[in-house]
Enzyme design. Sequence first.
Site, short mmCIF file in Angstrom:
data_model
loop_
_atom_site.label_atom_id
_atom_site.label_comp_id
_atom_site.label_asym_id
_atom_site.label_seq_id
_atom_site.Cartn_x
_atom_site.Cartn_y
_atom_site.Cartn_z
CG HIS A 226 -2.03 0.98 1.11
ND1 HIS A 226 -1.91 2.31 1.42
CD2 HIS A 226 -3.29 0.81 0.65
CE1 HIS A 226 -3.05 2.92 1.18
NE2 HIS A 226 -3.91 2.03 0.70
CG ASP B 288 -8.79 -4.40 -2.67
OD1 ASP B 288 -9.95 -4.30 -2.25
OD2 ASP B 288 -8.23 -3.53 -3.33
N1 CMC Z 1 4.23 -7.71 -4.94
C1 CMC Z 1 5.57 -7.67 -5.13
N2 CMC Z 1 6.33 -6.58 -4.98
C2 CMC Z 1 5.71 -5.44 -4.66
C3 CMC Z 1 4.32 -5.38 -4.46
C4 CMC Z 1 3.57 -6.56 -4.61
N3 CMC Z 1 2.24 -6.55 -4.44
N4 CMC Z 1 3.97 -4.11 -4.14
C5 CMC Z 1 5.10 -3.40 -4.16
N5 CMC Z 1 6.16 -4.19 -4.46
C6 CMC Z 1 7.58 -3.80 -4.50
C7 CMC Z 1 7.90 -3.01 -5.75
O1 CMC Z 1 8.32 -3.86 -6.80
C8 CMC Z 1 9.00 -2.10 -5.25
O2 CMC Z 1 10.17 -2.88 -5.16
P1 CMC Z 1 11.63 -2.17 -5.42
O3 CMC Z 1 11.78 -1.14 -4.35
O4 CMC Z 1 12.60 -3.29 -5.33
O5 CMC Z 1 11.55 -1.59 -6.81
C9 CMC Z 1 8.59 -1.77 -3.81
O6 CMC Z 1 7.80 -2.91 -3.39
C10 CMC Z 1 7.76 -0.50 -3.66
O7 CMC Z 1 6.63 -0.63 -4.55
P2 CMC Z 1 5.96 0.59 -5.33
O8 CMC Z 1 5.24 0.02 -6.50
O9 CMC Z 1 7.00 1.66 -5.58
O10 CMC Z 1 4.96 1.13 -4.24
P3 CMC Z 1 3.74 2.07 -4.52
O11 CMC Z 1 3.46 2.78 -3.25
O12 CMC Z 1 3.98 2.91 -5.73
O13 CMC Z 1 2.53 1.07 -4.89
C11 CMC Z 1 0.74 -0.45 -4.68
C12 CMC Z 1 1.56 0.65 -3.99
C13 CMC Z 1 -0.51 -0.75 -3.84
C14 CMC Z 1 0.27 0.06 -6.05
C15 CMC Z 1 1.62 -1.72 -4.85
O14 CMC Z 1 2.01 -2.19 -3.58
C16 CMC Z 1 0.90 -2.83 -5.62
O15 CMC Z 1 0.97 -2.85 -6.87
N6 CMC Z 1 0.20 -3.78 -4.92
C17 CMC Z 1 -0.58 -4.82 -5.60
C18 CMC Z 1 -1.93 -4.23 -6.05
C19 CMC Z 1 -2.89 -4.02 -4.88
O16 CMC Z 1 -3.07 -4.87 -4.02
N7 CMC Z 1 -3.55 -2.83 -4.88
C20 CMC Z 1 -4.58 -2.51 -3.88
C21 CMC Z 1 -4.17 -1.38 -2.99
S1 CMC Z 1 -5.25 -1.23 -1.55
C22 CMC Z 1 -6.81 -0.86 -2.20
C23 CMC Z 1 -6.89 0.54 -2.67
O17 CMC Z 1 -7.00 1.44 -1.82
O18 CMC Z 1 -6.85 0.75 -3.88
#
Ligand code: CMC
Length: 428
Positions: A307, A364
Amino acid sequence: MSDNKVVLNYDGNSFEYPIVDSTIGDRGIDISKLRDQTGLITLDLGYKNTGATLSDITYLDGDNGELYYRGYPIEQIAEKSNFSEVMYLLLHGELPTQDQFLKFEGGIKKYNYVADEMKKILDVFPRSAHPMGVLSSLTSALTAFNPKAVNVNSKEEMDEAAEMLLAKFSHLCAWTYRKKLGLSINHGDNNLNYVENFYKMCFRRPNMDFELDPVVVGALDKLLILHADHEQNCSTSTVRMVGSAHTGLFASVSAGISALWGPLHGGANQAVIEMLEMIEQDGGDVAKYVEKAKNKDDNFRLMGFGHRVYKNFDPRATIIKKAADDILTALGIEDKALDIAMQLERVALEDEYFVSRKLYPNVDFYSGIIYRALGIPTEMFTVMFALGRLPGWISQWKEMRLHNDPIGRPRQVYQGAQKRDYVDLSAR
Ligand code: CMC
């Protein structure tokens, strides 16, 4: 830096920027004069450090896993309140008195129908259409049937617009559900409360007596409460951004629905179940998928994990995990997906990759298991999220208009070609 300002030294000059106080949580640096004074702008991809507005609706503390609606902790709200009351709380800022609550419910019931012509629009969608696309289109189409612009200076008109959308949107969500199942639509029943009415519109079969199942209604109510608002997330920011151009409420919410559809946002609840089913069909090897998620050459992510703000735990996930367990027990359902989800959670939470990046199950991760137990088709899950988020979107739209926020218009750091002369096609 002193307590109430930040000093920026740049190009031999010193500039001061005031700090904007909060009641709790992040304080902000007011950089509104930055570009005029220095010629510089800030660059913050994904707005990870950028406050887009002042707000007093919802607070979340990502380090401590806390979420408050108008100051009330989500745990208390989920246990003691109900979705109708939460809608009022978000929209009006306070819990209602009994009279206020009755008036609010009455205001919604006044609009507990949707124009018959809207059904013609529904009819032309193929049954294979994704319900989120249908929902977004129908919500936008509401404008055509209710074209009068809301006078934002009139409290009565603002309240009426909110109540109208709350009422009609629950129909549109139920319609997309019936469409998916190939069933004729049901009409609203003013003898029921908001969630019961929605439940009946979805689940009443033409050939059977209808009975409300209190376990299912209670589960739906809780899920809707947990999704009701989440401050400046992607879909809410979209609603505010679109509305900042003084676009109408229905069209602004329609844009928010499109934003919510994405699998990184609300669409994750559908993606989680699809992922759990895929792992099950592949023999249930949870560790294999954890490895895939860690592999940077593989674009697979553990859906329902991570998140932007919560970096310890998502308090909604804690409540939902318990609710999923309770509901499956109450309905006497055994779901292999729940076992796989729990194994996945265990393996991931012990893995250095997830621990070091502070990736935890989010809201989720378990919600889809509840929706599935209630018999809701997977493609409908994000529609359920949208119904829950609606009072948040409306409250944030209303706040933005009442604060008279300026039109949202970010800047950019341009890195394209410099000025050059056009070359005629024959010379290229
Ligand atoms: N599985 C594997 N690696 C992950 C995941 C995941 N679900 N989420 C983040 N990472 C890694 C990402 O690859 C990155 O690694 P590195 O630093 O080595 O490059 C690090 O963790 C930080 O990730 P980010 O994508 O920069 O983080 P963000 O804050 O931009 O994204 C997120 C947050 C929710 C989009 C992401 O965690 C994600 O894609 N999660 C899966 C989708 C999901 O469950 N979304 C629902 C969110 S809660 C409901 C809502 O409010 O929408």
